[in-house]
Write a protein that holds these residues in place. Structure first.
Motif, PDB file in Angstrom:
ATOM      1  N   SER A   1      33.852  71.447 -29.786  1.00 37.43           N
ATOM      2  CA  SER A   1      32.467  71.357 -30.249  1.00 37.43           C
ATOM      3  C   SER A   1      31.495  71.389 -29.070  1.00 37.43           C
ATOM      4  O   SER A   1      30.469  72.083 -29.114  1.00 37.43           O
ATOM      5  CB  SER A   1      32.276  70.081 -31.061  1.00 37.43           C
ATOM      6  N   ARG A   2      31.808  70.668 -28.015  1.00 40.35           N
ATOM      7  CA  ARG A   2      30.938  70.647 -26.834  1.00 40.35           C
ATOM      8  C   ARG A   2      30.916  72.013 -26.151  1.00 40.35           C
ATOM      9  O   ARG A   2      29.872  72.459 -25.673  1.00 40.35           O
ATOM     10  CB  ARG A   2      31.395  69.563 -25.870  1.00 40.35           C
ATOM     11  N   ILE A   3      32.070  72.684 -26.122  1.00 38.84           N
ATOM     12  CA  ILE A   3      32.128  74.031 -25.543  1.00 38.84           C
ATOM     13  C   ILE A   3      31.238  74.978 -26.349  1.00 38.84           C
ATOM     14  O   ILE A   3      30.466  75.753 -25.783  1.00 38.84           O
ATOM     15  CB  ILE A   3      33.585  74.540 -25.505  1.00 38.84           C
ATOM     16  N   ARG A   4      31.323  74.912 -27.659  1.00 41.33           N
ATOM     17  CA  ARG A   4      30.498  75.767 -28.518  1.00 41.33           C
ATOM     18  C   ARG A   4      29.013  75.495 -28.326  1.00 41.33           C
ATOM     19  O   ARG A   4      28.195  76.415 -28.374  1.00 41.33           O
ATOM     20  CB  ARG A   4      30.891  75.588 -29.980  1.00 41.33           C
ATOM     21  N   GLU A   5      28.652  74.230 -28.106  1.00 45.33           N
ATOM     22  CA  GLU A   5      27.248  73.888 -27.870  1.00 45.33           C
ATOM     23  C   GLU A   5      26.714  74.581 -26.621  1.00 45.33           C
ATOM     24  O   GLU A   5      25.549  74.995 -26.586  1.00 45.33           O
ATOM     25  CB  GLU A   5      27.093  72.375 -27.722  1.00 45.33           C
ATOM     26  N   LEU A   6      27.553  74.701 -25.600  1.00 47.53           N
ATOM     27  CA  LEU A   6      27.116  75.372 -24.371  1.00 47.53           C
ATOM     28  C   LEU A   6      26.797  76.848 -24.616  1.00 47.53           C
ATOM     29  O   LEU A   6      25.974  77.421 -23.921  1.00 47.53           O
ATOM     30  CB  LEU A   6      28.187  75.248 -23.278  1.00 47.53           C
ATOM     31  N   TRP A   7      27.464  77.437 -25.597  1.00 49.21           N
ATOM     32  CA  TRP A   7      27.276  78.854 -25.907  1.00 49.21           C
ATOM     33  C   TRP A   7      26.362  79.060 -27.113  1.00 49.21           C
ATOM     34  O   TRP A   7      26.301  80.150 -27.681  1.00 49.21           O
ATOM     35  CB  TRP A   7      28.633  79.496 -26.199  1.00 49.21           C
ATOM     36  N   ALA A   8      25.635  78.038 -27.524  1.00 45.15           N
ATOM     37  CA  ALA A   8      24.835  78.081 -28.750  1.00 45.15           C
ATOM     38  C   ALA A   8      23.883  79.269 -28.821  1.00 45.15           C
ATOM     39  O   ALA A   8      23.675  79.839 -29.883  1.00 45.15           O
ATOM     40  CB  ALA A   8      24.059  76.780 -28.928  1.00 45.15           C
ATOM     41  N   ASP A   9      23.296  79.656 -27.702  1.00 49.48           N
ATOM     42  CA  ASP A   9      22.351  80.786 -27.724  1.00 49.48           C
ATOM     43  C   ASP A   9      23.014  82.105 -27.334  1.00 49.48           C
ATOM     44  O   ASP A   9      22.345  83.092 -27.100  1.00 49.48           O
ATOM     45  CB  ASP A   9      21.155  80.499 -26.821  1.00 49.48           C
ATOM     46  N   GLY A  10      24.351  82.126 -27.266  1.00 50.60           N
ATOM     47  CA  GLY A  10      25.081  83.344 -26.957  1.00 50.60           C
ATOM     48  C   GLY A  10      25.237  83.627 -25.476  1.00 50.60           C
ATOM     49  O   GLY A  10      25.826  84.639 -25.107  1.00 50.60           O
ATOM     50  N   GLN A  11      24.703  82.753 -24.639  1.00 50.88           N
ATOM     51  CA  GLN A  11      24.817  82.925 -23.196  1.00 50.88           C
ATOM     52  C   GLN A  11      25.170  81.591 -22.556  1.00 50.88           C
ATOM     53  O   GLN A  11      24.779  80.534 -23.054  1.00 50.88           O
ATOM     54  CB  GLN A  11      23.514  83.425 -22.592  1.00 50.88           C
ATOM     55  N   LEU A  12      25.889  81.668 -21.443  1.00 51.44           N
ATOM     56  CA  LEU A  12      26.216  80.466 -20.682  1.00 51.44           C
ATOM     57  C   LEU A  12      25.427  80.508 -19.381  1.00 51.44           C
ATOM     58  O   LEU A  12      25.667  81.367 -18.536  1.00 51.44           O
ATOM     59  CB  LEU A  12      27.710  80.408 -20.375  1.00 51.44           C
ATOM     60  N   PRO A  13      24.477  79.602 -19.230  1.00 50.37           N
ATOM     61  CA  PRO A  13      23.704  79.579 -17.983  1.00 50.37           C
ATOM     62  C   PRO A  13      24.622  79.292 -16.791  1.00 50.37           C
ATOM     63  O   PRO A  13      25.564  78.494 -16.899  1.00 50.37           O
ATOM     64  CB  PRO A  13      22.719  78.426 -18.186  1.00 50.37           C
ATOM     65  N   ASP A  14      24.360  79.940 -15.671  1.00 51.17           N
ATOM     66  CA  ASP A  14      25.182  79.737 -14.472  1.00 51.17           C
ATOM     67  C   ASP A  14      25.252  78.269 -14.081  1.00 51.17           C
ATOM     68  O   ASP A  14      26.302  77.799 -13.630  1.00 51.17           O
ATOM     69  CB  ASP A  14      24.648  80.559 -13.297  1.00 51.17           C
ATOM     70  N   ALA A  15      24.181  77.540 -14.271  1.00 46.60           N
ATOM     71  CA  ALA A  15      24.156  76.129 -13.900  1.00 46.60           C
ATOM     72  C   ALA A  15      25.102  75.290 -14.764  1.00 46.60           C
ATOM     73  O   ALA A  15      25.511  74.209 -14.356  1.00 46.60           O
ATOM     74  CB  ALA A  15      22.733  75.578 -14.012  1.00 46.60           C
ATOM     75  N   ARG A  16      25.463  75.788 -15.932  1.00 46.72           N
ATOM     76  CA  ARG A  16      26.344  75.044 -16.849  1.00 46.72           C
ATOM     77  C   ARG A  16      27.797  75.483 -16.738  1.00 46.72           C
ATOM     78  O   ARG A  16      28.675  74.907 -17.379  1.00 46.72           O
ATOM     79  CB  ARG A  16      25.884  75.224 -18.297  1.00 46.72           C
TER      80      ARG A  16
END
Length: 57
Positions: free
Chosen positions: A19-34
């Motif tokens: 669930s936490r992993i999916r939250e990081l990708w919520a907007d379809g992109q993973l920010p480099d800082a994350r």
């Protein structure tokens, strides 16, 4: 230093980590800082999933 500084010492389940992993990708992109947080979560998820399989066997 852990990429998850606010991580409690209690172990999270594979489902909670997923669930936490999916939250990081919520907007379809993973920010480099994350990315370090994402990588740490994926490793913890894999360990939790493996532990679940070992207990089932």
């Amino acid at each position: 230093m852990s990429p998850l500084p606010h991580e409690p010492e209690t172990a999270l389940s594979a489902a909670e980590l997923n669930s936490r992993i999916r939250e990081l990708w919520a907007d379809g992109q993973l920010p480099d800082a994350r990315r370090p947080e994402y990588e740490a979560l994926v490793l913890k998820w894999a360990a939790a999933a493996l532990e679940r399989v070992e207990h089932a066997a």
